[in-house]
Motif scaffolding. Sequence first.
Motif, mmCIF file in Angstrom:
data_model
loop_
_atom_site.group_PDB
_atom_site.id
_atom_site.type_symbol
_atom_site.label_atom_id
_atom_site.label_comp_id
_atom_site.label_asym_id
_atom_site.label_seq_id
_atom_site.Cartn_x
_atom_site.Cartn_y
_atom_site.Cartn_z
ATOM 1 N N LEU A 22 -3.944 0.777 11.443
ATOM 2 C CA LEU A 22 -2.908 1.715 10.979
ATOM 3 C C LEU A 22 -1.715 1.597 11.915
ATOM 4 O O LEU A 22 -1.863 1.823 13.124
ATOM 5 C CB LEU A 22 -3.410 3.162 11.047
ATOM 6 C CG LEU A 22 -4.379 3.679 9.992
ATOM 7 C CD1 LEU A 22 -4.711 5.147 10.284
ATOM 8 C CD2 LEU A 22 -3.799 3.544 8.589
ATOM 9 N N SER A 23 -0.558 1.259 11.370
ATOM 10 C CA SER A 23 0.622 1.157 12.231
ATOM 11 C C SER A 23 1.050 2.552 12.690
ATOM 12 O O SER A 23 0.559 3.563 12.157
ATOM 13 C CB SER A 23 1.762 0.486 11.462
ATOM 14 O OG SER A 23 2.165 1.338 10.420
ATOM 15 N N SER A 24 1.976 2.607 13.632
ATOM 16 C CA SER A 24 2.407 3.905 14.170
ATOM 17 C C SER A 24 2.924 4.837 13.085
ATOM 18 O O SER A 24 2.822 6.059 13.201
ATOM 19 C CB SER A 24 3.519 3.705 15.199
ATOM 20 O OG SER A 24 3.047 2.930 16.255
ATOM 21 N N ARG A 28 -1.224 0.897 6.359
ATOM 22 C CA ARG A 28 -2.501 0.196 6.553
ATOM 23 C C ARG A 28 -2.230 -1.278 6.784
ATOM 24 O O ARG A 28 -1.524 -1.920 6.019
ATOM 25 C CB ARG A 28 -3.377 0.389 5.297
ATOM 26 C CG ARG A 28 -4.752 -0.267 5.349
ATOM 27 C CD ARG A 28 -5.696 0.443 6.309
ATOM 28 N NE ARG A 28 -7.065 -0.040 6.122
ATOM 29 C CZ ARG A 28 -7.556 -1.152 6.693
ATOM 30 N NH1 ARG A 28 -6.793 -1.908 7.468
ATOM 31 N NH2 ARG A 28 -8.809 -1.515 6.460
ATOM 32 N N ARG A 29 -2.774 -1.785 7.856
ATOM 33 C CA ARG A 29 -2.623 -3.196 8.184
ATOM 34 C C ARG A 29 -3.970 -3.871 8.054
ATOM 35 O O ARG A 29 -5.000 -3.237 8.252
ATOM 36 C CB ARG A 29 -2.133 -3.353 9.622
ATOM 37 C CG ARG A 29 -0.703 -2.950 9.753
ATOM 38 C CD ARG A 29 -0.218 -3.210 11.143
ATOM 39 N NE ARG A 29 1.240 -3.205 11.144
ATOM 40 C CZ ARG A 29 1.974 -3.184 12.229
ATOM 41 N NH1 ARG A 29 1.409 -3.175 13.404
ATOM 42 N NH2 ARG A 29 3.288 -3.186 12.143
ATOM 43 N N LEU A 238 -8.961 4.395 12.766
ATOM 44 C CA LEU A 238 -9.695 3.401 11.958
ATOM 45 C C LEU A 238 -10.053 2.175 12.792
ATOM 46 O O LEU A 238 -11.174 1.655 12.713
ATOM 47 C CB LEU A 238 -8.826 2.949 10.781
ATOM 48 C CG LEU A 238 -9.022 3.597 9.427
ATOM 49 C CD1 LEU A 238 -8.231 2.820 8.375
ATOM 50 C CD2 LEU A 238 -10.490 3.687 9.039
ATOM 51 N N ALA A 239 -9.093 1.709 13.574
ATOM 52 C CA ALA A 239 -9.337 0.526 14.404
ATOM 53 C C ALA A 239 -10.406 0.821 15.459
ATOM 54 O O ALA A 239 -11.268 -0.019 15.735
ATOM 55 C CB ALA A 239 -8.038 0.075 15.071
ATOM 56 N N ARG A 296 -0.029 9.951 12.599
ATOM 57 C CA ARG A 296 -0.179 8.611 12.017
ATOM 58 C C ARG A 296 -1.172 8.645 10.842
ATOM 59 O O ARG A 296 -0.895 8.132 9.764
ATOM 60 C CB ARG A 296 -0.711 7.677 13.103
ATOM 61 C CG ARG A 296 -1.031 6.307 12.636
ATOM 62 C CD ARG A 296 -1.622 5.472 13.742
ATOM 63 N NE ARG A 296 -0.843 5.472 14.983
ATOM 64 C CZ ARG A 296 -0.884 4.522 15.900
ATOM 65 N NH1 ARG A 296 -1.652 3.485 15.717
ATOM 66 N NH2 ARG A 296 -0.182 4.604 16.999
ATOM 67 N N LEU A 297 -2.297 9.293 11.037
ATOM 68 C CA LEU A 297 -3.279 9.367 9.955
ATOM 69 C C LEU A 297 -2.757 10.263 8.822
ATOM 70 O O LEU A 297 -2.986 9.993 7.641
ATOM 71 C CB LEU A 297 -4.622 9.907 10.494
ATOM 72 C CG LEU A 297 -5.766 10.009 9.499
ATOM 73 C CD1 LEU A 297 -6.034 8.682 8.795
ATOM 74 C CD2 LEU A 297 -7.050 10.479 10.191
#
Length: 372
Positions: A22-24, A28-29, A238-239, A296-297
């Motif tokens: 998840l980017s800043s 979603r990446r 997530l990461a 972020r989330l």
Amino acid sequence: MTPTNDSEAAVLTETGELIQLLSSDGRRRSAPGYDQWVADIGPAELLALHSDMSVVRRIDAEATALQRQGQLGLWPPLLGQEAAQIGSARSLRPGDFVFSSYREHAVAWCKGVRAVDVLRMWRGTGLSGWDPYEITMAPLQIIIGSQTLHAVGYAMGVTADGGDDVSVAYFGDGATSEGDVSEALVFAASFRAPVVFFCQNNQYAISEPVRVQSRHALADRASGFGVPSMRVDGNDVLAVMAATRIALERARTGGGPTFIEAVTYRMGPHTTADDPTRYRSEDELALWRERDPISRLEAHLTALGHFGESDAAAVAARADAEAAELRSACIELADPEPLSVFDHVYAEPHATLERQRDHYRRYLDGFEEVGS
Ligand SMILES: Cc1ncc(C[n+]2csc(CCOP(=O)(O)OP(=O)(O)O)c2C)c(N)n1
């Protein structure tokens, strides 16, 4: 992914691939090799993670306020580290045993510890707050890094017993400078102990920045011990979850230890006795606020169409209710009987301790004589 802009590079430790899903700003990446480990995390699970992080942030703020009001002796805020703790601890099975330091309130939350039980020690009404065997989490460790040794010993015991539970050691970036952590890594590698070393690199050991302590990414140190490692964006729940699940699975299936460096930031002071404005800048803090794990989330869920005003209100209400309950439960904590401080130091009778107990009893009796 390595940091891309100069300001980011200035704050993060150098080198090392940073796993991010998840980017800043909540996009979603894709990260090959990691995506499949969180494929089961849908909107309901994301909402639950968001709720966990929001509630522990609120509990943390309440505990900070209680300390400021003289109800606690000290408090080490976790503000900013919610994703690192919730993402990792929500990946554990109940039998997995946690050995933490003193800032892991969110890990304790996931383990089922009542918030007020975390406060007992900080209010001085208990030596610990819970039954470690029932909760599968050891009492808080103040001695920096030594819990990593306990975690390895426990993990070796699990192997000797033929089990498949994992032990997890939580520690900070500063702890990696301690000999105990090196010894733990040597033993874990040598005996392929089922242990996860979970390092929250929150950038500071009190006032000492990590860039002064280490010329390399902390995760890079592990390979020197023969321990595989991952470097993950610690503000990306997530990461963190993907990395922890990989490490747990490796440990459970005989693959031995893994070192995870969760790159995060302690947004508050080291403890309520610390003044971080003396050693870090407003600009640095502002930079990390942009990477806030909760917003972020929230941005991600909003973009998916799964977070609106009613969700925000429900989470806030739950957080407020937990905080209110914590406040009244904390204030009602009874003072212990003074001599009980000696009760659980040794399992067997101990002559030196008996002498100390007797000395302290006579000291306390002295106050009664003065008053009478
Ligand atoms: C063996 C030992 N040395 C020194 C201290 C004093 N001390 C307390 S917290 C701390 C910094 C720890 O930093 P870090 O490991 O990064 O964890 P964080 O507090 O940032 O979570 C130090 C040096 C201690 N508690 N134990």
